[in-house]
Design an enzyme around this catalytic site. Structure first.
Site, PDB file in Angstrom:
ATOM      1  N   CYS A 231      12.812  10.861   8.617  1.00  0.00           N
ATOM      2  CA  CYS A 231      12.743  10.263   9.957  1.00  0.00           C
ATOM      3  C   CYS A 231      14.096  10.401  10.633  1.00  0.00           C
ATOM      4  CB  CYS A 231      12.343   8.800   9.847  1.00  0.00           C
ATOM      5  SG  CYS A 231      13.335   7.909   8.646  1.00  0.00           S
TER       6      CYS A 231
ATOM      7  N   GLU B 122       8.810   1.157  11.385  1.00  0.00           N
ATOM      8  CA  GLU B 122       9.840   2.198  11.232  1.00  0.00           C
ATOM      9  C   GLU B 122       9.127   3.528  11.402  1.00  0.00           C
ATOM     10  OE1 GLU B 122      12.920   2.151  11.200  1.00  0.00           O
ATOM     11  OE2 GLU B 122      13.148  -0.009  11.067  1.00  0.00           O
TER      12      GLU B 122
ATOM     13  N   GLU C  86       8.811  15.483  16.572  1.00  0.00           N
ATOM     14  CA  GLU C  86       9.310  15.426  15.200  1.00  0.00           C
ATOM     15  C   GLU C  86       8.598  16.521  14.395  1.00  0.00           C
ATOM     16  OE1 GLU C  86       8.062  12.025  12.773  1.00  0.00           O
ATOM     17  OE2 GLU C  86      10.161  11.764  12.247  1.00  0.00           O
TER      18      GLU C  86
ATOM     19  N   LYS D  47       0.850  -1.198   0.000  1.00  0.00           N
ATOM     20  CA  LYS D  47       0.000   0.000   0.000  1.00  0.00           C
ATOM     21  C   LYS D  47       0.882   1.244   0.000  1.00  0.00           C
ATOM     22  CE  LYS D  47      -1.960   2.975   2.795  1.00  0.00           C
ATOM     23  NZ  LYS D  47      -1.963   4.123   1.882  1.00  0.00           N
TER      24      LYS D  47
HETATM   25  P1  NAD Z   1       1.605   8.304   8.068  1.00  0.00           P
HETATM   26  O1  NAD Z   1       1.740   7.498   9.306  1.00  0.00           O
HETATM   27  O2  NAD Z   1       0.580   9.358   8.027  1.00  0.00           O
HETATM   28  O3  NAD Z   1       1.287   7.350   6.822  1.00  0.00           O
HETATM   29  C1  NAD Z   1       2.112   6.255   6.505  1.00  0.00           C
HETATM   30  C2  NAD Z   1       1.287   5.243   5.739  1.00  0.00           C
HETATM   31  O4  NAD Z   1       0.277   4.715   6.608  1.00  0.00           O
HETATM   32  C3  NAD Z   1       0.558   5.834   4.528  1.00  0.00           C
HETATM   33  O5  NAD Z   1       0.564   4.880   3.478  1.00  0.00           O
HETATM   34  C4  NAD Z   1      -0.861   6.021   5.062  1.00  0.00           C
HETATM   35  O6  NAD Z   1      -1.850   5.982   4.066  1.00  0.00           O
HETATM   36  C5  NAD Z   1      -0.994   4.809   5.986  1.00  0.00           C
HETATM   37  N1  NAD Z   1      -2.026   4.955   7.022  1.00  0.00           N
HETATM   38  C6  NAD Z   1      -2.609   6.083   7.498  1.00  0.00           C
HETATM   39  N2  NAD Z   1      -3.532   5.781   8.439  1.00  0.00           N
HETATM   40  C7  NAD Z   1      -3.521   4.426   8.570  1.00  0.00           C
HETATM   41  C8  NAD Z   1      -4.223   3.509   9.402  1.00  0.00           C
HETATM   42  N3  NAD Z   1      -5.141   3.926  10.290  1.00  0.00           N
HETATM   43  N4  NAD Z   1      -3.922   2.188   9.306  1.00  0.00           N
HETATM   44  C9  NAD Z   1      -2.982   1.742   8.440  1.00  0.00           C
HETATM   45  N5  NAD Z   1      -2.308   2.566   7.605  1.00  0.00           N
HETATM   46  C10 NAD Z   1      -2.558   3.904   7.678  1.00  0.00           C
HETATM   47  O7  NAD Z   1       3.075   8.840   7.762  1.00  0.00           O
HETATM   48  P2  NAD Z   1       3.529   9.835   6.608  1.00  0.00           P
HETATM   49  O8  NAD Z   1       3.033  11.190   6.970  1.00  0.00           O
HETATM   50  O9  NAD Z   1       3.187   9.254   5.288  1.00  0.00           O
HETATM   51  O10 NAD Z   1       5.124   9.760   6.749  1.00  0.00           O
HETATM   52  C11 NAD Z   1       5.824  10.526   7.668  1.00  0.00           C
HETATM   53  C12 NAD Z   1       6.208   9.706   8.886  1.00  0.00           C
HETATM   54  O11 NAD Z   1       6.930   8.539   8.477  1.00  0.00           O
HETATM   55  C13 NAD Z   1       7.128  10.437   9.813  1.00  0.00           C
HETATM   56  O12 NAD Z   1       6.718  10.280  11.138  1.00  0.00           O
HETATM   57  C14 NAD Z   1       8.479   9.758   9.597  1.00  0.00           C
HETATM   58  O13 NAD Z   1       9.359   9.841  10.678  1.00  0.00           O
HETATM   59  C15 NAD Z   1       8.082   8.369   9.286  1.00  0.00           C
HETATM   60  N6  NAD Z   1       9.147   7.671   8.549  1.00  0.00           N
HETATM   61  C16 NAD Z   1       9.951   6.790   9.210  1.00  0.00           C
HETATM   62  C17 NAD Z   1      10.994   6.158   8.543  1.00  0.00           C
HETATM   63  C18 NAD Z   1      11.908   5.186   9.264  1.00  0.00           C
HETATM   64  O14 NAD Z   1      12.653   4.487   8.593  1.00  0.00           O
HETATM   65  N7  NAD Z   1      11.885   5.113  10.582  1.00  0.00           N
HETATM   66  C19 NAD Z   1      11.211   6.413   7.199  1.00  0.00           C
HETATM   67  C20 NAD Z   1      10.366   7.313   6.549  1.00  0.00           C
HETATM   68  C21 NAD Z   1       9.335   7.941   7.240  1.00  0.00           C
END
Ligand code: NAD
Length: 480
Positions: free
Chosen positions: A285, A251, A384, A176
């Site tokens: 991140c 992650e 963050e 997804k």
């Molecule tokens: P997000 O959590 O909003 O979304 C991530 C994914 O989860 C998207 O595909 C989204 O559609 C999906 N999602 C949203 N609600 C959901 C639910 N209720 N159930 C299941 N899936 C759901 O994150 P974002 O805004 O897309 O990305 C930014 C975040 O990602 C930041 O916090 C960043 O630190 C983190 N990140 C971490 C790493 C790492 O390696 N640790 C790498 C990249 C990004």
């Protein structure tokens, strides 16, 4: 008129979902495309297709899977320019940053092809037992159908770090992508579809988190969910997965530190602070958003860092001189601006940036910001931000620097800048972080692990750990 793209690839066939997801270019605010998104029913279809394909795929040799992974790497290399363009237009990254992402994807698929091939020789290894009347052998088997949920900040990279090891392990996959940035992954899906992977092994369901991500996390036919994204959503994924006791890898976020010791090469320290804070417009991140500087060099460091931040060309990828792009969308722009305003209200001092550049009337652009005097209990220091915002603070001893760095709920990465390499190694050992760079930019290799301590991660990606995350362990013990 923007194109309407099918967002579902299930059982080897493309199809459209009912939901219309607009995909926006953050540099121009124009619509690039509409991607059709799925729902719980599409997730169910994909899981059924994947489960049907699992019997055959899980029995293939590592060498056969390696061949497909290498074909995917070749396909990505062949479409390198197109993938760079898609990432830049959809995410706003300058071309040189998007190129790093695409090359990382190629390296990741090739690395897991090597591990898949090597796994053939390691299967059924004898296990030493303390008695002679039994023998034992160890098998590593694919854990089943896995769900991969990825974010928008490094769309293709976060996908490759999960997808390559999952396929290498012999798992079938439901991916997804983020609804914000699905374009590069849809192109990657076409490459994978042409790689010879059997129907049902690799499936994509675009869609929102609520309709697709949530049902995927709860689906009883999925053995494991590997999620990259925010902590808030990661917790929800884990809660849903708990109902069927499925494996979960997470992650999540970070609030990492860069430690500049008194003997540091100042120019190097400024470069690393700028790279760690402003790469991908700070939407990382691993952003080293808390810069801790030895008090005796704080003033000259700040002077150079402010000059550096002011010199960064903020523009869309269409501009050849662009060094930093926009934030990914309006919601993210507003979030970061709200953090900057709250930071000022908390008493922190904004030295530069944090505003729309004068020459960019459209797009979600912000100039690189630097704060000092940031209260330790403020959101600016503790949460963050996920934007181009650095908080700089002085320290008077090594112990204080380490304590400040570790005083966070996160523990993803850290950086140390010092000419005393022995001291730097000792500091690295004392930091609560999954990855520590010494005098180095944030280089990442498929061979090294990725993931952090505390609330940043659950499990590790990349390296052999990334493969093991998609494997079950089986021992077969036999009476002699
Ligand atoms: P997000 O959590 O909003 O979304 C991530 C994914 O989860 C998207 O595909 C989204 O559609 C999906 N999602 C949203 N609600 C959901 C639910 N209720 N159930 C299941 N899936 C759901 O994150 P974002 O805004 O897309 O990305 C930014 C975040 O990602 C930041 O916090 C960043 O630190 C983190 N990140 C971490 C790493 C790492 O390696 N640790 C790498 C990249 C990004």
């Amino acid at each position: 008129m923007s194109p309407v793209l099918a967002g579902l690839y299930i059982d080897g066939k493309w199809r459209s979902g009912d939901e219309q997801l607009p995909v926006i270019n953050p540099s121009t605010e124009e619509r690039l495309a509409i991607v059709t998104g799925g729902d719980a029913r599409a997730v169910d279809d994909a899981v059924h297709a994947a489960r049907a394909a699992f019997g055959g795929w899980s029995q293939t040799t590592g060498a056969a899977r390696a061949m497909i992974l290498r074909r995917i790497a070749e396909g990505v290399a062949a479409r390198r320019e197109r993938l760079i363009e898609l990432q830049s237009s959809n995410n706003g990254k300058p071309g040189f940053e998007a190129a790093i992402d695409v090359d990382d994807v190629i390296a990741t698929f090739n690395y897991y092809a090597d591990l898949a091939e090597a796994s053939d020789g390691q299967q059924d290894r004898a296990v030493q037992l303390p008695v002679e009347d039994f023998t034992a052998r160890l098998r590593r088997e694919p854990c089943g159908v896995v769900g991969l949920i990825v974010p928008w900040n490094f769309p293709m990279v976060t996908t490759a770090w999960k997808l390559a090891p999952a396929l290498a392990a012999g798992c079938c996959v439901l991916l997804k992508p983020s609804e914000v940035t699905p374009l590069a992954e849809l192109e990657l899906a076409q490459i994978i579809a042409a790689s010879g992977v059997p129907a049902g092994v690799f499936n994509v369901v675009c869609g929102t988190g609520v309709s697709v991500g949530a049902s995927l996390s709860a689906h009883p036919g999925i053995a494991k969910v590997s999620f990259t994204g925010s902590n808030a959503v990661g917790v929800q994924v884990m809660q849903r997965a708990a109902e069927t006791v499925k494996g979960v890898s997470l992650e999540l976020g970070g609030k990492s530190s860069l430690l500049v010791m008194a003997d540091a090469d100042l120019d190097l320290a400024v470069d690393l602070a700028s790279g760690g804070g402003y790469f991908n417009a700070g939407q990382m991140c691993s952003a080293t958003s808390r810069v801790l500087v030895a008090q005796e060099i704080l003033e000259p460091f700040l002077e150079r860092l402010v000059a550096k931040a002011r010199s960064i060309k903020v523009a869309g990828p269409g501009n050849e001189d662009a060094e930093m792009g926009p934030l990914v969308n309006q919601a993210q722009y507003r979030r970061v601006v709200a953090h900057i305003e709250a930071g000022k209200d908390s008493g922190a001092r904004l030295l530069c940036g944090g505003v729309r550049p004068a020459d960019q009337p459209r797009g979600y652009f912000l100039t690189p910001a630097i704060f000092t005097n940031v209260p330790l209990d403020s959101a600016l220091w503790r949460e963050e931000i996920f934007g181009p915002v650095l908080c700089v603070r002085g320290f008077s001893s090594q112990a204080e620097a380490i304590a400040l760095a570790n005083d966070t709920q996160f523990g993803l990465v850290a950086s140390v800048v010092s000419r005393d390499l022995d001291a730097a190694e000792r500091i690295a050992n004392a930091l609560e972080a999954g990855m520590v760079w010494i005098n180095a930019p944030q280089v990442i290799f498929p061979q090294a692990s990725w993931g952090g301590y505390k609330q940043s991660s659950l499990g590790r990606e990349l390296g052999p750990w990334g493969l093991q995350a998609f494997q079950e362990i089986k021992h077969v013990v036999r009476a002699v």
